[in-house]
Write a protein that holds these residues in place. Structure first.
Motif: not given
Lengths: 378, 183
Positions: A7, A9-15, A17, A19-21, B133-134, B136
């Protein structure tokens, strides 16, 4: 086990990146019991069971050993502390905020005390005393203006004599007084008849006549009291009916006095406090509008804002015209309107309101009328 | 915190002494920049002070605190559109000799107490964390360095506890590969 880790997350959107979890290259489902074991988040029973499992699975045991070694290395890293000055700054802010909050909580009492402190000054006392004196003076002046002079019917008749007609250029009601109406009205006291007829409202005409006559007859030639009381009755009837939307009936039944009141009200089309009280349902009656306007014009001359209802005026307007016929140009009959305007006051036997509502002449007349009414009651 | 809510100034000193290191570590390991970490640290605690009245005593303070810190971090990222610093970035513009990686080994390198190997490990750890990953990374930092239970981390991240553990598991696996020679 893998519950929604993909799902966003804020971090994924911000960075950004993206990248897959699931960055485990082996793609196997992770064994989260290892994590629980490493970080001591297992119950003793669970831990014992996991250790038995480690004995049975050498690969798992090796993996746990590697991770444990890493954890030990990382645990050895010194934990850094924030700079002391930074901590001091935060603490200072925290203490200041705490004090501010305390001040806010208790501050309203101080503020109240501060705001009332002026009361103890001598100037404030003097000002209060002066205000008190002025208030008492106004009250006494009003009391002194109350009609106290008893009057005989003859005096009343004399005083109630119509005032001179209004100037020709003064805006008047739509329907002019019919020739001979004054005399007829004077005799019968049923001015409402004339107006209703003139306004050309068949129903109103008929009813108006009837009511007006009744009123007029009752009033006789010293109609002040009778008219007034009749006006009261009809005003009430008109008002009630008007409220119920029976405008036509109300208008028809409105006697002269009542109509006069309407005259006042229908002044300038601005809302007036009394507008609603007067049975404004009559506005629904289109045929009355013309009259209403006429009355309104007149009312405007008196500077009363009446309100919403031209129609409202209409019933009363016709009535007023009746009265005009009976009395004069309606000017002094407007006292009835005044009276209507002051219906509540009237019950108290005073005619103050008309001063505000009506012209000065009307005021005088009505004042006598009220006085006479009061006498009659006593 | 309840005591501080009730006007006990000294209660905040206790809170600070208990959490300042954890908050600092969490922030620092996200940005690896002392100035920026200091700014975020101050902003976070100022927010906490302002929001003190709204703290629900039924909630765990650590979770509430780290939620504030985390939101501050996210806001700052949004504002500045900054990503975590790269180890290979020059420390100063035009400075080709020193990189961030050189400074990260030890934020308090002046004390000279840490071994060179620890500095090296810290630098490598940061590089490895950058690759994570952020989410993680966040789980790892909060659990490994700040000692938050997985339940609190899950609460913070708004995910099931098992998801937090899974993230931790992947983070550990990735770090083990990156730091194999240190382990």
């Amino acid at each position: 086990m893998w519950d929604g880790a993909e799902a966003p997350t804020p971090w994924m959107c911000l960075d950004g990146l993206g990248m897959s979890e699931r960055n485990d290259i082996t793609g196997h489902e992770p064994d989260i019991e290892v994590v629980d074991y490493l970080y001591g988040e297992m119950t003793p029973e669970h831990r014992a069971a996991f250790e038995r499992r480690l004995q049975d699975e050498p690969a798992l045991k090796a993996e746990v050993a590697r991770l444990q070694a890493l954890k030990i290395r990382l645990d050895g890293l010194p934990s850094s502390e924030p700079p002391p000055e930074l901590v001091e700054r935060v603490l200072a802010e925290a203490h200041a905020a705490c004090r501010r909050r305390e001040r806010q909580e208790t501050g309203w009492l101080d503020r109240l005390a501060e705001s009332l402190r002026w009361l103890v000054r001598p100037q404030a006392g003097i000002a209060l005393a002066a205000m008190l004196v002025v208030a008492v003076g106004i009250y006494m002046a009003r009391e002194a203006k109350q009609p106290t002079r008893p009057g005989t019917p003859e005096q009343a008749r004399e005083e109630m004599r119509p005032l001179p007609s209004k100037p020709a250029d003064e805006p008047s009601a739509v329907v002019p007084a019919l020739p001979g109406m004054a005399e007829k009205g004077a005799e019968q006291g049923d001015a409402g008849v004339a107006t209703a007829v003139a306004e050309g409202q068949p129903e109103g005409k008929k009813e108006g006549k009837k009511e007006g006559k009744r009123e007029g007859v009752g009033a006789g030639f010293a109609p002040v009291r009778e008219d007034a009381s009749g006006a009261d009755l009809h005003r009430k009837a008109a008002g009630d009916m008007g409220k119920d939307g029976k405008a036509e009936q109300a208008a028809a039944e409105a006697p002269a006095a009542e109509a006069g009141a309407g005259d006042f009200r229908s002044t300038s089309g601005t809302p007036a406090e009394a507008g609603g009280r007067a049975g404004s349902g009559s506005t629904r009656r289109p045929g009355c509008r013309g009259r209403g306007r006429g009355a309104g014009r007149r009312g405007r001359a008196r500077g009363r804002g009446c309100g919403d209802g031209r129609g409202q005026a209409e019933g009363r307007c016709s009535g007023r015209r009746d009265e005009s016929g009976g009395g004069n140009d309606g000017q002094w009959w407007s006292r009835a309107g005044v009276g209507r305007r002051t219906c509540s006051r009237r019950d108290e036997g005073e005619g103050y309101r008309e001063r505000r509502c009506g012209s000065g002449r009307g005021l005088e007349r009505h004042r006598h009328a009220a006085r006479l009414r009061a006498d009659q009651r006593t | 915190m309840v005591r501080y809510q009730n006007g006990d100034e000294r209660a905040f000193n206790v809170l600070m002494s208990r959490y300042q290191g954890r908050v600092w570590g969490y922030i620092y390991r996200h940005c690896y920049n002392r100035d920026r970490a200091a700014e975020l640290f101050q902003d976070s605690f100022y927010k906490l002070i302002r929001a003190a009245a709204s703290f629900d005593p039924n909630r765990r303070f650590s979770t509430w605190l780290f939620t504030i810190v985390r939101n501050t971090l996210i806001d700052s990222y949004k504002k500045r559109r900054l990503k975590t610093l790269s180890m290979s970035m020059p420390l100063e513009p035009g400075d080709t000799k020193r990189t961030f990686g050189d400074t990260l080994a030890d934020p308090e390198s002046a004390d000279g107490e840490k071994t060179a190997r620890q500095k090296q490990l810290e630098g490598r750890l940061q590089q490895a964390l950058e690759k994570l990953n952020p989410d993680q990374r966040e789980v790892f930092v909060l659990r490994q360095f700040e000692g938050l239970p997985f339940a609190d981390i899950a609460d913070l991240q708004g995910c099931p506890e098992n998801t937090a553990k899974t993230r931790m598991r992947y983070a550990l696996e990735a770090l083990r590969r990156e730091l194999e020679d240190f382990a």
